[in-house]
Design a protein around this motif. Structure first.
Motif, PDB file in Angstrom:
ATOM      1  N   THR A   1       3.486   2.086 -10.655  1.00  0.00           N
ATOM      2  CA  THR A   1       3.585   1.241  -9.474  1.00  0.00           C
ATOM      3  C   THR A   1       4.311   2.002  -8.378  1.00  0.00           C
ATOM      4  OG1 THR A   1       3.701  -0.741 -10.846  1.00  0.00           O
ATOM      5  CG2 THR A   1       4.445  -0.940  -8.574  1.00  0.00           C
ATOM      6  N   ALA A   2       3.719   2.071  -7.209  1.00  0.00           N
ATOM      7  CA  ALA A   2       4.352   2.767  -6.086  1.00  0.00           C
ATOM      8  C   ALA A   2       5.615   2.025  -5.675  1.00  0.00           C
ATOM      9  CB  ALA A   2       3.383   2.861  -4.913  1.00  0.00           C
ATOM     10  N   SER A   3       6.624   2.772  -5.269  1.00  0.00           N
ATOM     11  CA  SER A   3       7.876   2.168  -4.837  1.00  0.00           C
ATOM     12  C   SER A   3       7.891   1.905  -3.336  1.00  0.00           C
ATOM     13  CB  SER A   3       9.059   3.070  -5.206  1.00  0.00           C
ATOM     14  OG  SER A   3       8.904   4.347  -4.611  1.00  0.00           O
ATOM     15  N   ASN A   4       6.834   2.344  -2.658  1.00  0.00           N
ATOM     16  CA  ASN A   4       6.771   2.172  -1.217  1.00  0.00           C
ATOM     17  C   ASN A   4       5.310   2.127  -0.796  1.00  0.00           C
ATOM     18  OD1 ASN A   4       7.510   2.184   1.575  1.00  0.00           O
ATOM     19  ND2 ASN A   4       9.322   3.387   1.080  1.00  0.00           N
ATOM     20  N   SER A   5       5.062   2.174   0.502  1.00  0.00           N
ATOM     21  CA  SER A   5       3.691   2.246   0.995  1.00  0.00           C
ATOM     22  C   SER A   5       3.007   3.486   0.435  1.00  0.00           C
ATOM     23  CB  SER A   5       3.691   2.305   2.525  1.00  0.00           C
ATOM     24  OG  SER A   5       4.316   1.166   3.070  1.00  0.00           O
ATOM     25  N   PHE A   6       1.681   3.410   0.276  1.00  0.00           N
ATOM     26  CA  PHE A   6       1.002   4.557  -0.327  1.00  0.00           C
ATOM     27  C   PHE A   6      -0.391   4.750   0.265  1.00  0.00           C
ATOM     28  CE2 PHE A   6      -0.003   0.944  -3.109  1.00  0.00           C
ATOM     29  CZ  PHE A   6      -1.386   1.046  -3.240  1.00  0.00           C
ATOM     30  N   ILE A   7      -0.892   5.965   0.087  1.00  0.00           N
ATOM     31  CA  ILE A   7      -2.266   6.326   0.422  1.00  0.00           C
ATOM     32  C   ILE A   7      -2.996   6.598  -0.886  1.00  0.00           C
ATOM     33  CG2 ILE A   7      -3.780   7.982   1.569  1.00  0.00           C
ATOM     34  CD1 ILE A   7      -2.203   6.429   3.565  1.00  0.00           C
ATOM     35  N   TYR A   8      -4.097   5.891  -1.111  1.00  0.00           N
ATOM     36  CA  TYR A   8      -4.924   6.140  -2.295  1.00  0.00           C
ATOM     37  C   TYR A   8      -6.154   6.935  -1.869  1.00  0.00           C
ATOM     38  CZ  TYR A   8      -8.656   5.295  -5.653  1.00  0.00           C
ATOM     39  OH  TYR A   8      -9.719   5.461  -6.507  1.00  0.00           O
ATOM     40  N   LEU A   9      -6.422   8.007  -2.599  1.00  0.00           N
ATOM     41  CA  LEU A   9      -7.617   8.822  -2.378  1.00  0.00           C
ATOM     42  C   LEU A   9      -8.457   8.781  -3.639  1.00  0.00           C
ATOM     43  CD1 LEU A   9      -5.853  11.946  -0.803  1.00  0.00           C
ATOM     44  CD2 LEU A   9      -6.953  10.063   0.429  1.00  0.00           C
ATOM     45  N   GLY A  10      -9.709   8.395  -3.518  1.00  0.00           N
ATOM     46  CA  GLY A  10     -10.575   8.306  -4.690  1.00  0.00           C
ATOM     47  C   GLY A  10     -12.025   8.204  -4.285  1.00  0.00           C
ATOM     48  N   ASN A  11     -12.882   8.046  -5.271  1.00  0.00           N
ATOM     49  CA  ASN A  11     -14.314   7.964  -4.995  1.00  0.00           C
ATOM     50  C   ASN A  11     -15.026   7.204  -6.105  1.00  0.00           C
ATOM     51  OD1 ASN A  11     -13.638  10.798  -6.283  1.00  0.00           O
ATOM     52  ND2 ASN A  11     -15.736  10.296  -6.939  1.00  0.00           N
ATOM     53  N   SER A  12     -16.228   6.740  -5.775  1.00  0.00           N
ATOM     54  CA  SER A  12     -17.061   6.095  -6.781  1.00  0.00           C
ATOM     55  C   SER A  12     -17.692   7.164  -7.663  1.00  0.00           C
ATOM     56  CB  SER A  12     -18.140   5.241  -6.114  1.00  0.00           C
ATOM     57  OG  SER A  12     -18.998   6.047  -5.318  1.00  0.00           O
TER      58      SER A  12
END
Length: 365
Positions: free
Chosen positions: A253-264
């Motif tokens: 679990t992130a402790s702050n704001s986050f950027i997720y990078l992913g793909n299908s």
């Protein structure tokens, strides 16, 4: 010849209104295009209330003229200006309320500006979750998650599904839920104590709870109420979740704001929904109090569920020219996870709405 006091006062008010208007305009642009800053927000709010005060003073001193402006007829004709002003403002508000697409795109543009600006500022302490895999046909996602004032170690998951609600692919789920590893076992010091608000808002942890740490029994303590919509989409009980092929799709679990990078993993249909479900413990309120469902062993158990999970979503159209989408709050899950139904009535949800500030996703190949 000196000017009358009333004239000087009007000049003073006019100049004050002009400067306040400039301040409101500048702070509005900053709040639209930049990340949230407490000082800018404070200035904007104070200027706004000052503008209201001067507007009331103006109404008081020009009441007769204002009444004349509001009459349906002037001396010789219908008040055309009143009709244009009223219907112009009413149309603007109505189109905003029904999510008129150009307005949504304008809002999304502002979100993308804030996203790009805050991502480059270390003061916002963004974490980066990179789940990108090799996939020639997959669609790539950059999800910008900004925490709200009530964010406190929630469980969350986001996934892709068809327009008729069939799961396409999980994108991310917090590891504690994925591995069913709830090693902490919290108990009330006073078993008869009940809560109608988050107890940690007013009391320290050790005044209310006894800590317990039982990793050897963690696998036996499922949390079906945590993310019921997501879990039912998977069609599997939380105790079996760790048996799924979810390698590379879980993280802390992130402790702050986050950027997720992913793909299908593969090419997607023309229209898909991207959904996020989030939930955290202890956020009780007047309706979802700790004694609301005493006969429900999950809700009244040691998970201290509080308000149910919240669901955010957006529909992505691969044939459109849009690349930026904003996830909107659309409903909540079952309070104890008995069903995977999405409940759209949010009238009993209060502080849980502030776990998330906003979620913006950028889509690309």
């Amino acid at each position: 010849m000196p000017l009358p006091k009333s004239h000087l006062l009007r000049r003073l008010v006019t100049l004050c209104v002009a400067f306040i208007f400039c301040t409101l305009a500048l702070t509005s642009v900053l709040m639209f295009s930049q990340g949230h800053h407490r000082m800018v927000s404070t200035i904007h709010s104070l200027a706004g209330f000052s503008f209201i005060a001067f507007a009331l003073w103006h109404v008081k001193n020009n009441l007769l003229a204002l009444i004349n402006h509001l009459r349906l007829r002037t001396a010789k004709r219908l008040n055309f200006e009143l009709a244009v002003a009223f219907f112009g403002v009413a149309t603007l508000i109505s189109l905003s309320l029904i999510d008129f697409d150009p307005f949504k795109q304008f809002y999304a543009w502002g979100q993308s500006l804030r996203s790009s600006n805050t991502h480059n500022k270390q003061s916002y302490a963004y974490e980066v979750i990179d789940m990108t895999t090799q996939s020639a046909d997959g669609t790539h996602f950059r999800l910008d998650f900004r925490t709200g004032s009530r964010f406190a170690w929630p469980q969350y998951a986001f996934w892709l599904e068809t327009l008729d609600g069939k799961m396409i692919q999980p994108l991310f789920v917090t590891a504690k839920l994925a591995n069913n590893h709830f090693a902490n076992k919290v108990k009330l010091k006073n078993p008869n104590q009940s809560f109608s608000e988050n107890p940690l808002d007013s009391q320290p942890w050790n005044a209310i709870f006894n800590d317990g740490w039982e990793p050897q029994t963690a696998a036996t303590r499922a949390r079906p109420e945590s993310l019921p919509v997501f879990l039912h989409k998977l069609g599997i009980h939380p105790k079996q979740l760790s048996k799924l092929d979810i390698d590379g799709l879980t993280g802390a679990t992130a402790s702050n704001s986050f950027i997720y990078l992913g793909n299908s993993k593969q090419a997607l249909p023309q229209n898909v929904k991207l959904k996020l479900e989030i939930n955290q413990s202890f956020d009780f309120n007047e309706y979802y109090s700790s004694d609301r469902f005493p006969d429900d062993p999950v809700y009244s158990g040691n998970g201290f569920s509080g308000q149910p999970s919240l669901i955010y979503e957006t529909t992505i159209n691969s044939d459109s020219n849009r690349s930026i989408y904003v996830l909107e709050l659309v409903g909540h899950g079952h309070h104890s996870g008995k069903t995977g139904e999405l409940y759209k009535d949010l009238s009993k949800i209060t502080t849980a709405k502030y776990i998330v500030d906003r979620i913006v996703v950028e889509v690309g190949k």
